[in-house]
Design an enzyme around this catalytic site. Structure first.
Site, PDB file in Angstrom:
ATOM      1  N   SER A  45      80.623  87.902 118.416  1.00 26.42           N
ATOM      2  CA  SER A  45      81.304  86.804 117.731  1.00 26.42           C
ATOM      3  C   SER A  45      80.752  85.425 118.071  1.00 26.42           C
ATOM      4  O   SER A  45      81.174  84.434 117.500  1.00 26.42           O
ATOM      5  CB  SER A  45      82.801  86.858 118.019  1.00 26.42           C
ATOM      6  OG  SER A  45      83.018  86.546 119.361  1.00 26.42           O
ATOM      7  N   LYS A  74      92.223  83.648 119.757  1.00 28.47           N
ATOM      8  CA  LYS A  74      91.187  82.614 119.748  1.00 28.47           C
ATOM      9  C   LYS A  74      91.737  81.305 119.176  1.00 28.47           C
ATOM     10  O   LYS A  74      91.464  80.224 119.700  1.00 28.47           O
ATOM     11  CB  LYS A  74      89.997  83.089 118.898  1.00 28.47           C
ATOM     12  CG  LYS A  74      89.178  84.183 119.583  1.00 28.47           C
ATOM     13  CD  LYS A  74      88.096  84.693 118.652  1.00 28.47           C
ATOM     14  CE  LYS A  74      87.228  85.720 119.342  1.00 28.47           C
ATOM     15  NZ  LYS A  74      86.246  86.303 118.433  1.00 28.47           N
TER      16      LYS A  74
END
Ligand code: ADP
Length: 851
Positions: free
Chosen positions: A742, A785
């Site tokens: 990511s 996140k």
């Protein structure tokens, strides 16, 4: 002289003067020699002498301490024992001395001292005229009687000893073989006598007198031995009686009638049997227990197995075979309990209520096990506890972190020393009912080892098809676990063994936003801490702005555990002040209490109301309530641990902020890049995993292939970005291992900033996997996140387009403060990451004019 005697001693003898011991004829003695005279004797006579005669010396007992008389010869005892020096051993430690082994031959008397120095020598006369007895000069009758009596006592004494000891057997033989006249001397030196008594025997020159003196000593010894044996016997009898109880009882229990049971109620084994019979254990268990108790009765108590079997039976009796609490499930009440105990966590509460609703409708639920997965301190355990509360069930937590032995779950077989049941059975024993809520904490931290796989053992526990007959190795009989409600918790599903994960329904518990944390702190944590520290709201006041300060500057976590600890520290400090204040209030000289209230509403860092340190300095009772402001925070918790560093770090090209997911929640992650002259090498640091390294290579390749389009050049103006250039990419927090795809978009943005010389917007964070063609692929952990970015004060978040659905999970108030950019390709990412966009054409003109 003693013509008929078997022993002839010289008429002149060197004298060894002994202080502590008395040597009798026929016995051997070891004596230490260290006085000057005796040392001389040993040196000049024993060590230098060559004939057998020179080894014969006279031993004179009862001399005053030989070390204290150096010059004058002390008064010597008149009678001594002629002795043969058998062995001399010399030593220099701790001072020069000899150890002498001497064997007594016969008595002598000193007639005249011949010389005193260096050691005394005397003219002597041998006293033991042994032939007199055998020749029958004396009244034979009397002596014969005496010696016979003596002999009898001696035999009696020896027979009281353990004849199996070789020395005793030898002594018994000696008694018959030795001449009777020698016996008094020998026996006196063997039995327990004082030196004074020995001296009397030595002085008893007449045999008759010697017998007479020795017989009482023998009798005394016999009596002493008798007494000793008597006490020993009574002790053994006691022991035997204990052992004997068992066989007797066994007979009486051949068939148990109620009367017999009554009679022996006092006996705890019988009690145990009674308990077994009356307990509601399964038929199979009862059979095993009765067999074991039968064995127990035959066993002596001293056998180690006795205790083992007893412990086993006691556990079997204690286990809640049929004991359960009654479920009082009412969904509306459950909802209230859950809401009262926990703020936020709507999704989790909803799923829990559904689960409970199904339980209410269908009594015996063979559904999946709930598994709460989320960062530490988000309330997983505490929800488990609330579930038990709503159901009115007992709660028991089983910590599985680090468990690597399957016997931890399933117990040890009873053949092992120190064997015990596993944690499941132990837990049941602790709670005392068979339908508790078991919280299997940290299932993701189970480990494997040579002792088997604990996860495999857990499978049997959790599988509703199997767990009604769970067999613990220690119990060795099946126990029904189907009534137990299992709930598992974990930080991540990644390390839960797949077979185990398959049996569980995972419910993600994400971290909290700052606003949620403030609410949790004020609704739950602070009241709990106040209660724990004996404080009241009238004594301490923590404004919301202070709580926010703790959350942002003293903690960086997804959950609220560190926040709770910090609040605890504050309460402790305040408790101290309050206690000190109470003490001082005994003699108050100031009464201006109540001012603190005024300033509580407008606390800023500059405004400095009375803080905790000020009150300490003034040594006056603190004003109530004690207000915790920023100054007090600094006093109690020290300087802030975390600063808002984001904008500072984004003040030069080649830095971008990514978002990472960890089992402890989401994190923001800086990516730094720099370039230098070189040969086109890429250096990666910061403990990266393979996937992350590949992302870095992908990013460079994509940028190189698109360099012309974006007008990206290296230091020498070439579009080949790696021409004469080395690139170094670093991911700070180098001690933490990082991996995953990511970070792709962040690396691209960071490198684009480096090669374009433009700054990345300081309020942008991003996440997303990239492809070689420049597409942005979806990633996991979006909620955590986003929360991490929100915590760090970032405003714009770039996420993959296909992650749009994940945004729904994010609380509305968090979403409100953030701008989300949904990127399908890298062009969109770069456009969003730089102020004014990163359009190819616009850059082209701009750069051209610059060149
Ligand atoms: P976990 O099991 O997830 O590691 P805990 O259940 O031990 O976390 O929670 C830590 C502390 O935080 C507990 O005292 C708990 O009561 C409190 N807590 C966590 N989340 C909440 C919440 N939403 N509402 C109230 N208290 C909470």
């Amino acid at each position: 002289m003693a013509a008929g005697s078997a022993i002839q001693i010289p008429t002149q003898l060197p004298l060894l003067l002994t202080h502590e011991s008395v040597l009798l004829p026929g016995s051997t003695m070891r004596t230490s020699v260290d006085s000057p005279r005796n040392m001389q004797l040993v040196r000049s006579r024993l060590l230098k002498g060559t004939s057998l005669r020179s080894t014969i010396i006279g031993v004179i007992p009862n001399t005053s301490d030989p070390t204290s008389d150096c010059d004058d010869l002390p008064n010597l005892h008149r009678i001594g024992t002629a002795a043969l020096a058998v062995q001399v051993v010399g030593s220099n430690w701790p001072k020069p001395h000899y150890t002498l082994l001497v064997t007594g031959l016969c008595r002598f008397q000193i007639l005249q001292l011949l010389k005193e120095k260096p050691y005394p020598v005397a003219e002597v006369q041998q006293l033991d005229r042994l032939e007199q007895f055998t020749n029958g000069h004396k009244s034979e009758e009397e002596l014969g009687e005496l010696s016979e009596q003596f002999y009898k006592y001696a035999v009696q004494l020896v027979e009281m000893l353990d004849i199996s000891v070789p020395a005793v057997a030898k002594f018994r033989r000696l008694l018959d073989n030795l001449p009777r006249e020698a016996l008094p001397d020998i026996l006196t030196s063997i039995i327990r006598t004082t030196n004074q008594e020995k001296l009397q025997i030595l002085d008893a020159v007449r045999l008759e007198e010697r017998f007479k003196l020795t017989i009482p000593l023998l009798v005394r010894q016999i009596e002493g031995l008798k007494l000793l044996q008597k006490t020993r016997k009574s002790k053994q009898d006691d022991d035997k009686r204990v052992v004997a109880i068992r066989p007797n009882r066994r007979i009486s229990h051949g068939s148990i009638t109620e009367d017999e049971e009554e009679e022996e109620d006092h006996d705890d084994v019988v009690m145990l049997e009674k308990k077994i019979r009356t307990s509601s254990m399964s038929e199979q268990a009862l059979k095993v227990c009765l067999k074991e108790i039968k064995r127990l009765k035959k066993m002596p108590q001293s056998m180690p197995e006795y205790a083992l079997t007893r412990n086993y039976l006691e556990l079997m009796v204690e286990l809640p075979w049929n004991k359960s609490t009654k479920d009082r499930l009412e969904i509306r009440a459950a909802r209230i309990v859950l809401d009262n105990d926990h703020y936020a966590m709507e999704k989790l509460k909803k799923r829990v209520l559904e689960y409970l609703a199904v339980r209410q409708l269908k009594n015996n639920l063979k559904g999946p096990i709930l598994c709460f997965v989320g960062p530490p301190g988000v309330g997983k355990t505490s929800v488990g506890r609330s579930i038990a509360k709503t159901l009115g069930r007992e709660f028991h937590r089983i910590a599985l972190g680090g468990v690597c032995d399957q016997s931890d779950i399933r117990g040890h077989r009873r053949t092992y020393v120190g064997s015990m049941p596993g944690r499941i059975i132990n837990g049941l024993k602790t709670v005392g009912v068979n339908n508790p809520v078991f919280l299997l904490d940290e299932v993701d931290k189970l480990a494997k080892s040579l002792q088997g796989d604990p996860a495999a053992a857990l499978l049997e526990v959790l599988d509703p098809e199997q767990n009604h007959s769970f067999t613990d190795h220690y119990l060795n009989v099946a126990f029904d676990l189907s009534q137990v409600l299992f709930i598992a918790t974990a930080n991540t599903t990644a390390t839960i063994p797949p077979a185990l994960l398959d049996r569980m329904e995972v419910i993600q518990v994400p971290g909290y936003t700052q606003e949620e944390k403030i609410e949790i702190a004020h609704r739950h944590l602070i009241p709990k801490q106040l209660e724990q520290h004996g404080l009241t709201p009238q004594q301490i006041q923590i404004p919301q702005v202070t709580t926010l300060g703790i959350i942002t500057r003293y903690t960086r976590e997804a959950g609220v555990r560190a926040l709770d600890r910090k609040l605890g520290a504050i309460c402790r400090a305040v408790a101290l002040k309050v206690a000190e204040g109470q003490h001082k209030e005994a003699k108050p000289d100031r009464a201006d209490v109540g001012e603190g209230e005024d300033c509580k509403d407008h606390i800023t860092e500059d405004a400095k109301p009375e803080s905790i340190s000020d009150t300490a300095d003034l040594a006056l009772p603190p004003e109530m309530p004690i207000l915790i402001d920023f100054h007090a925070l600094k006093d109690i918790l020290g300087p802030p641990m975390y600063d808002m560093e984001v904008s500072e770090r984004l003040n030069q090209p080649g830095v971008a902020i990514g978002l990472a997911w960890t089992p402890l929640g989401g994190e923001i992650m800086f990516v730094e890049a720099s370039r230098m002259d070189g040969e086109g090498q890429l250096t990666l640091t910061g403990q990266l995993g393979n996937v992350m390294k590949e992302s870095a290579h992908l990013a460079i390749s994509w940028l190189r292939s698109n360099a012309k389009r974006y007008q990206l050049t290296n230091a020498s103006g070439s579009f080949d970005l790696l021409d004469n250039t080395d690139i170094h990419l670093h991911f700070p927090a180098g001690a933490v291992t990082k991996d995953g795809p990511s970070a792709g978009v962040t690396i691209v943005t960071c490198l684009a900033s480096l090669f374009s010389g433009r700054l990345v917007c300081s309020d942008v964070a991003m996440t997303g996997e990239i492809t070689l063609r420049g597409l942005v692929l979806p990633v996991g952990g979006i909620k955590d996140k986003v929360l991490a970015a929100h915590r760090a004060g970032l405003k714009r978040i770039i996420i993959p387009q296909r992650n749009e659905k994940d945004l729904e999970e994010i609380a509305a108030h968090v979403r409100q403060g953030l701008t989300f950019v949904l990127a399908g390709c890298l062009d969109e990412v770069l456009n969003a990451a730089f102020d004014g966009g990163f359009a190819a054409k616009a850059r082209l003109e701009h750069l051209n004019s610059k060149l």
